[in-house]
Design an enzyme around this catalytic site. Structure first.
Site, short mmCIF file in Angstrom:
data_model
loop_
_atom_site.label_atom_id
_atom_site.label_comp_id
_atom_site.label_asym_id
_atom_site.label_seq_id
_atom_site.Cartn_x
_atom_site.Cartn_y
_atom_site.Cartn_z
N GLU A 11 5.21 28.91 24.23
CA GLU A 11 4.10 28.99 23.23
C GLU A 11 3.34 27.75 23.12
OE1 GLU A 11 5.30 27.80 19.85
OE2 GLU A 11 5.82 26.95 20.58
N GLN A 17 17.04 21.10 12.60
CA GLN A 17 17.39 22.06 13.18
C GLN A 17 16.84 20.60 14.34
OE1 GLN A 17 14.78 25.65 14.08
NE2 GLN A 17 16.24 26.93 12.39
N HIS A 66 13.77 36.02 14.86
CA HIS A 66 14.07 34.65 14.92
C HIS A 66 15.21 34.04 15.00
CE1 HIS A 66 10.19 35.83 13.31
NE2 HIS A 66 10.03 36.38 12.54
N LEU A 67 16.54 34.81 14.59
CA LEU A 67 17.69 34.18 15.26
C LEU A 67 17.94 33.39 16.30
CD1 LEU A 67 20.24 32.74 14.15
CD2 LEU A 67 20.91 35.38 13.69
N ASP A 91 16.24 32.83 19.08
CA ASP A 91 15.73 31.24 20.18
C ASP A 91 17.11 30.77 19.62
OD1 ASP A 91 13.84 29.83 17.96
OD2 ASP A 91 13.91 31.81 17.98
N GLN A 92 17.10 29.99 18.32
CA GLN A 92 18.11 29.15 17.62
C GLN A 92 19.41 29.89 18.31
OE1 GLN A 92 16.95 27.14 15.75
NE2 GLN A 92 15.05 27.69 16.51
N HIS A 108 8.73 32.14 20.97
CA HIS A 108 9.82 31.00 20.92
C HIS A 108 10.67 31.31 21.77
CE1 HIS A 108 7.65 29.67 18.11
NE2 HIS A 108 7.53 30.59 17.29
#
Length: 339
Positions: free
Chosen positions: A10, A100, A281-282, A284-285, A306
């Site tokens: 990205e 992060q 969104h959770l 990739d973490q 991502h």
């Protein structure tokens, strides 16, 4: 020396942050070029420079290229150190993204750490504090380490000025398997306003509540009396048996409240309809945490840019295998294991 092309995937700051995080964890030096090549303003902005400086402090690193606008950087960690740290972005840039960058390493350090972070806490295109506290950190704790976060004051774009504290007690990361969401236990839709007309919150709640068909007692307004600047965020929280997910939309000048609400409602509906535990969104973490634990699995939506960028960057530093299997059009099962 690992060589990274920051324009891949990205093409934003995630390649840099993940590289810094994994360099600290593994002790592997790296050099990165084309930093944020895919963005309107390429190179290091204030929040990215703060992430570099934070990683430099935590890893006692040798760094070259750490200046505003820089498009190339070399980073050599020397010794990972737990301790008390204070990192301030100095603008409304995201302080949660700074966290992060250094948190993965501090989860595995030899002693506890306390971090005080200042900057933006509720920013578009960054995980807001609510997501950090309610969705991400509970999963970190399930994997072993103890991490608690408390918000002193919010910081909205463009004023910034937010402040929060994070206490970290490290422990080895254990694999996590999250294949089912379980029953939905609680739903909460909150319109937060600071120096913004109350009508904005009411319109957001009315629009999103109607689209989601949530009950009136699941909708609420929170008005912040002490904020460094104006701001508005709509936060939808879905607490299930095995996971909590958080979805956010931000009010902006010229953007109607109804549009903000419709976008959040659409994201929540997509998540609920897919019946997966892990949202976009959770994903990739969680990928990074499972890679550090060298094991785990979860079900999620189709991987976005991502997540794909995360997979590409992790491969430079970690010897793990990630398999992504298509379960259905809207469901993917991700498995991480040691190579």
């Amino acid at each position: 020396m690992v060589r990274i092309d920051g324009s891949l995937g990205e093409g934003g700051g995630q390649v840099l942050r993940t590289s810094l995080a994994l360099s600290l964890v593994t002790g592997t030096p790296f050099t990165i070029e084309n930093i944020r090549a895919g963005r309107k303003k390429p190179g290091l902005l204030r929040q990215h420079l703060t992430s570099v400086k934070a990683a430099e402090a935590v890893g006692a690193a040798e760094v070259s290229g750490a200046e505003l606008g820089s498009r190339a950087l070399t980073f050599r960690p020397r010794a990972l150190a737990a301790g008390n740290y204070h990192f301030a972005v100095g603008t409304a840039g995201s302080a949660t993204l700074v966290l992060q960058t250094v948190l993965p390493a501090l989860l595995l350090a030899e002693g506890p750490s306390t971090l005080l972070l200042e900057g933006g806490t509720h920013n578009p295109l960054a995980p807001p504090f609510d997501f950090l506290q309610r969705a991400y950190l509970p999963l970190v704790r399930r994997m072993g380490p103890s991490v608690e976060a408390s918000l002193s004051r919010p910081g909205f774009f463009p004023a910034g000025g937010g402040r929060f504290r994070v206490d970290v007690r490290p422990a080895p990361l254990k694999p996590l398997h999250l294949l089912e969401r379980g029953r939905v236990l609680r739903r909460d839709l909150k319109a937060v306003i600071a120096m913004v007309p109350f009508d904005v919150a009411q319109r957001e709640l009315h629009t999103a509540g109607a689209a989601l068909k949530w009950r009136p007692d699941e909708l609420r307004t929170e008005e912040l009396k002490r904020s460094p600047g104006p701001g508005n965020v709509l936060v939808a929280e879905v607490e299930s048996e095995h996971v909590t997910e958080v979805f956010t939309g931000f009010g902006e000048r010229g953007k109607r409240a109804e549009v903000v609400a419709e976008q959040v409602a659409e994201e929540v509906k997509r998540y609920l309809d897919a019946e997966v535990p892990v949202g976009e969104h959770l994903c990739d973490q969680l990928l990074l945490l499972l890679a550090l634990a060298k094991g785990g699995s979860f079900r999620t939506l189709p991987l976005d840019g991502h997540a794909q960028t995360q997979l590409h960057t992790m491969a430079h530093f970690l010897d793990v295998k990630v398999q992504v299997r298509e379960v259905s059009r809207e469901v993917r099962e991700v498995e991480v294991r040691a190579s």
